[in-house]
Design a protein around this motif. Sequence first.
Motif, mmCIF file in Angstrom:
data_model
loop_
_atom_site.group_PDB
_atom_site.id
_atom_site.type_symbol
_atom_site.label_atom_id
_atom_site.label_comp_id
_atom_site.label_asym_id
_atom_site.label_seq_id
_atom_site.Cartn_x
_atom_site.Cartn_y
_atom_site.Cartn_z
ATOM 1 N N ALA A 274 0.890 -1.095 -0.109
ATOM 2 C CA ALA A 274 -0.092 -0.048 0.048
ATOM 3 C C ALA A 274 0.869 1.351 0.045
ATOM 4 C CB ALA A 274 -0.801 -0.055 1.184
ATOM 5 N N LEU A 275 1.986 1.131 0.815
ATOM 6 C CA LEU A 275 2.670 2.360 0.739
ATOM 7 C C LEU A 275 3.599 2.501 -0.559
ATOM 8 C CD1 LEU A 275 3.943 4.740 2.528
ATOM 9 C CD2 LEU A 275 5.690 3.093 3.414
ATOM 10 N N PHE A 276 3.966 1.434 -1.064
ATOM 11 C CA PHE A 276 4.379 1.380 -2.375
ATOM 12 C C PHE A 276 3.521 2.096 -3.420
ATOM 13 C CE2 PHE A 276 5.269 -0.625 -6.845
ATOM 14 C CZ PHE A 276 6.506 -0.364 -6.864
ATOM 15 N N PRO B 28 -1.182 3.811 5.007
ATOM 16 C CA PRO B 28 -1.473 2.293 5.117
ATOM 17 C C PRO B 28 -1.613 1.559 6.494
ATOM 18 C CG PRO B 28 0.267 3.030 3.333
ATOM 19 C CD PRO B 28 -0.331 4.334 4.297
ATOM 20 N N VAL B 29 -2.318 0.679 6.664
ATOM 21 C CA VAL B 29 -2.362 -0.027 8.012
ATOM 22 C C VAL B 29 -2.244 -1.526 7.481
ATOM 23 C CG1 VAL B 29 -3.885 1.631 8.989
ATOM 24 C CG2 VAL B 29 -4.860 -0.268 7.688
ATOM 25 N N GLY B 30 -1.896 -2.063 8.425
ATOM 26 C CA GLY B 30 -1.944 -3.730 8.511
ATOM 27 C C GLY B 30 -2.526 -4.232 9.335
ATOM 28 N N VAL B 31 -2.640 -5.625 9.563
ATOM 29 C CA VAL B 31 -3.265 -6.414 10.425
ATOM 30 C C VAL B 31 -2.414 -7.345 11.081
ATOM 31 C CG1 VAL B 31 -5.155 -8.261 10.643
ATOM 32 C CG2 VAL B 31 -5.419 -6.484 8.776
ATOM 33 N N ARG B 32 -2.686 -7.607 12.410
ATOM 34 C CA ARG B 32 -1.895 -8.647 13.265
ATOM 35 C C ARG B 32 -2.849 -9.250 14.298
ATOM 36 N NH1 ARG B 32 3.503 -7.443 17.157
ATOM 37 N NH2 ARG B 32 3.722 -9.584 17.689
ATOM 38 N N ARG B 33 -3.120 -10.175 14.118
ATOM 39 C CA ARG B 33 -3.804 -11.268 15.104
ATOM 40 C C ARG B 33 -5.372 -10.687 15.190
ATOM 41 N NH1 ARG B 33 0.578 -11.883 20.239
ATOM 42 N NH2 ARG B 33 1.943 -13.316 18.914
ATOM 43 N N GLY B 34 -5.757 -10.378 14.028
ATOM 44 C CA GLY B 34 -7.188 -10.048 14.093
ATOM 45 C C GLY B 34 -7.363 -8.424 14.468
ATOM 46 N N GLU B 35 -6.368 -7.621 14.540
ATOM 47 C CA GLU B 35 -6.389 -6.379 14.849
ATOM 48 C C GLU B 35 -5.669 -5.537 13.825
ATOM 49 O OE1 GLU B 35 -8.125 -3.702 15.682
ATOM 50 O OE2 GLU B 35 -8.479 -4.774 17.601
ATOM 51 N N ASP C 196 -9.430 3.525 0.039
ATOM 52 C CA ASP C 196 -8.949 2.473 -0.856
ATOM 53 C C ASP C 196 -7.301 2.487 -0.986
ATOM 54 O OD1 ASP C 196 -11.610 2.292 -1.533
ATOM 55 O OD2 ASP C 196 -11.326 2.482 -3.882
ATOM 56 N N ASP C 197 -6.605 3.614 -0.827
ATOM 57 C CA ASP C 197 -5.269 3.365 -0.463
ATOM 58 C C ASP C 197 -4.532 3.040 0.633
ATOM 59 O OD1 ASP C 197 -5.237 4.482 -3.025
ATOM 60 O OD2 ASP C 197 -4.810 6.748 -2.403
ATOM 61 N N ASP C 198 -5.504 2.614 1.603
ATOM 62 C CA ASP C 198 -4.851 2.324 3.187
ATOM 63 C C ASP C 198 -4.735 0.737 3.121
ATOM 64 O OD1 ASP C 198 -5.064 4.984 3.481
ATOM 65 O OD2 ASP C 198 -6.184 4.889 5.086
ATOM 66 N N VAL C 199 -5.276 0.105 2.460
ATOM 67 C CA VAL C 199 -4.996 -1.608 2.507
ATOM 68 C C VAL C 199 -4.825 -2.029 1.124
ATOM 69 C CG1 VAL C 199 -5.989 -2.183 4.642
ATOM 70 C CG2 VAL C 199 -7.690 -1.680 2.734
ATOM 71 N N PHE C 200 -4.041 -2.929 0.731
ATOM 72 C CA PHE C 200 -3.453 -3.692 -0.478
ATOM 73 C C PHE C 200 -4.992 -4.333 -0.999
ATOM 74 C CE2 PHE C 200 -1.836 -6.759 -3.138
ATOM 75 C CZ PHE C 200 -0.982 -5.765 -4.113
ATOM 76 N N ASP C 201 -5.579 -5.180 -0.251
ATOM 77 C CA ASP C 201 -6.694 -6.065 -0.608
ATOM 78 C C ASP C 201 -7.956 -5.357 -0.433
ATOM 79 O OD1 ASP C 201 -5.222 -8.335 -1.450
ATOM 80 O OD2 ASP C 201 -4.767 -9.023 0.640
ATOM 81 N N ALA C 202 -8.987 -5.374 -1.385
ATOM 82 C CA ALA C 202 -10.153 -4.732 -1.308
ATOM 83 C C ALA C 202 -11.166 -5.264 -0.204
ATOM 84 C CB ALA C 202 -10.971 -4.807 -2.457
ATOM 85 N N ILE C 203 -10.873 -6.692 0.081
ATOM 86 C CA ILE C 203 -11.613 -7.415 1.132
ATOM 87 C C ILE C 203 -10.555 -8.130 1.927
ATOM 88 C CG2 ILE C 203 -13.599 -8.603 1.830
ATOM 89 C CD1 ILE C 203 -14.946 -7.620 -0.691
ATOM 90 N N THR C 204 -10.670 -7.973 3.241
ATOM 91 C CA THR C 204 -9.667 -8.817 3.884
ATOM 92 C C THR C 204 -10.653 -9.571 5.015
ATOM 93 O OG1 THR C 204 -7.669 -7.234 3.381
ATOM 94 C CG2 THR C 204 -7.515 -9.040 5.508
ATOM 95 N N GLU C 205 -10.812 -10.700 5.003
ATOM 96 C CA GLU C 205 -11.764 -11.298 6.176
ATOM 97 C C GLU C 205 -10.742 -11.847 7.090
ATOM 98 O OE1 GLU C 205 -14.605 -13.975 4.846
ATOM 99 O OE2 GLU C 205 -15.513 -12.593 3.301
ATOM 100 N N LEU C 206 -10.982 -11.365 8.556
ATOM 101 C CA LEU C 206 -10.264 -11.657 9.608
ATOM 102 C C LEU C 206 -10.683 -12.704 10.355
ATOM 103 C CD1 LEU C 206 -9.443 -7.864 10.989
ATOM 104 C CD2 LEU C 206 -8.503 -9.265 9.050
ATOM 105 N N GLY C 207 -11.759 -13.574 9.980
ATOM 106 C CA GLY C 207 -12.086 -14.425 10.686
ATOM 107 C C GLY C 207 -13.071 -14.161 11.893
ATOM 108 N N LYS C 208 -13.219 -14.929 12.926
ATOM 109 C CA LYS C 208 -14.113 -14.461 13.955
ATOM 110 C C LYS C 208 -13.240 -13.772 15.148
ATOM 111 C CE LYS C 208 -17.818 -17.623 13.254
ATOM 112 N NZ LYS C 208 -18.683 -18.721 13.784
ATOM 113 N N VAL C 209 -13.910 -12.767 15.776
ATOM 114 C CA VAL C 209 -13.463 -12.041 16.731
ATOM 115 C C VAL C 209 -14.432 -11.949 17.933
ATOM 116 C CG1 VAL C 209 -12.426 -9.723 17.646
ATOM 117 C CG2 VAL C 209 -11.849 -10.477 15.683
ATOM 118 N N ARG C 210 -14.177 -12.844 19.324
ATOM 119 C CA ARG C 210 -15.343 -12.985 20.166
ATOM 120 C C ARG C 210 -16.710 -13.375 19.493
ATOM 121 N NH1 ARG C 210 -15.826 -7.711 24.179
ATOM 122 N NH2 ARG C 210 -17.032 -9.507 25.437
ATOM 123 N N GLY C 211 -16.513 -14.531 18.467
ATOM 124 C CA GLY C 211 -17.480 -14.962 17.824
ATOM 125 C C GLY C 211 -18.140 -14.376 16.825
ATOM 126 N N THR C 212 -17.489 -13.169 16.482
ATOM 127 C CA THR C 212 -18.229 -12.439 15.370
ATOM 128 C C THR C 212 -17.373 -12.262 14.200
ATOM 129 O OG1 THR C 212 -19.510 -11.007 16.947
ATOM 130 C CG2 THR C 212 -19.102 -9.815 14.777
#
Length: 309
Positions: free
Chosen positions: A45-47, A205-212, A250-266
């Motif tokens: 994203a920074l690139f 740009p932001v990233g994701v680590r352990r669902g956050e 749009d410029d802050d994340v590389f993938d249009a949709i990133t599914e993180l799985g469940k967080v506290r069941g959601t």
Amino acid sequence: MFDSPMSSSAYEVLRVAADVDDEGLRRAYRVRLRETHPDTGGDAALFVQVQRAWELVGTPEARSAYDRGQGAATTGDWGGAPTASTPSCPADTRPRARSHGQPGGWRRERYLDLIREWVGRGVDIADPYDPALVRSAPPEIRHILADALAEEETARLVSELGMGYTVWHDVFADRDGVDPEQKIDHLVLGPSGLYALLSEDFGGPVGVRRGEITGPNVIGAPVTELVSRARVIARSAGVRFSGAIVVLPDDDVFDAITELGKVRGTPVALVTRSALTTLLRRGITGAREVGGTELFDIRTRLQQRVRHV
């Protein structure tokens, strides 16, 4: 992205002074390309942001035009506060989603209070949305305005989903109903389910680590806080959420949709603005869909319980 109150200038992205000579600018651009290229361990994203910065200042003509308007928003007036019911064009007569509440309204009021307090009492502010004033303000004040704009843009997008959807904006999610900071930006109900949405703009740009979400301007735990607030609404209204969605520029994340799985069941997903309506129509993978009389029942329960900030 260079049209946000939180965004860096093209020179800041390239890590040079605004008065650098053309050769120094070219050298900086090549260095930043190598540093951010995904093939060498850089951030994708920074690139992209580095490449767009070069498009703005990489030629004498482009740089001259950029310098004349530096600090100004490039895609509109920050002072406008569109509502979710405003059509995207005057001739658009398509049925729109049912909408309740004022998107971005609370954050705009908060911004106006803080910018006046920061400038100082007794000082007349001709335009509190003047780009030069906004960009000179502390990051926490600029972030509030950036989030207001993000909420308004999300509202515009979800309003175009059609009459099968209902949307509530700026919903209290505080158990005691007294703290407007404890709110959910948008609740969206449609055939794909009931979703809690957070509209954000971290200015880069932001990233994701352990669902956050992680990043230099990320404070707290946005995903966890969103899910927790959705649980407050769920208990109050007696409904179940299908998922939670964080909407980012749009410029802050590389993938249009990133599914993180469940967080506290959601089930949780990060989505770019341009992909938001696609995700809301299809739903998050594995999320519970609703329809028929259940959809009507959920809408009724929320309408009875929702309070706007």
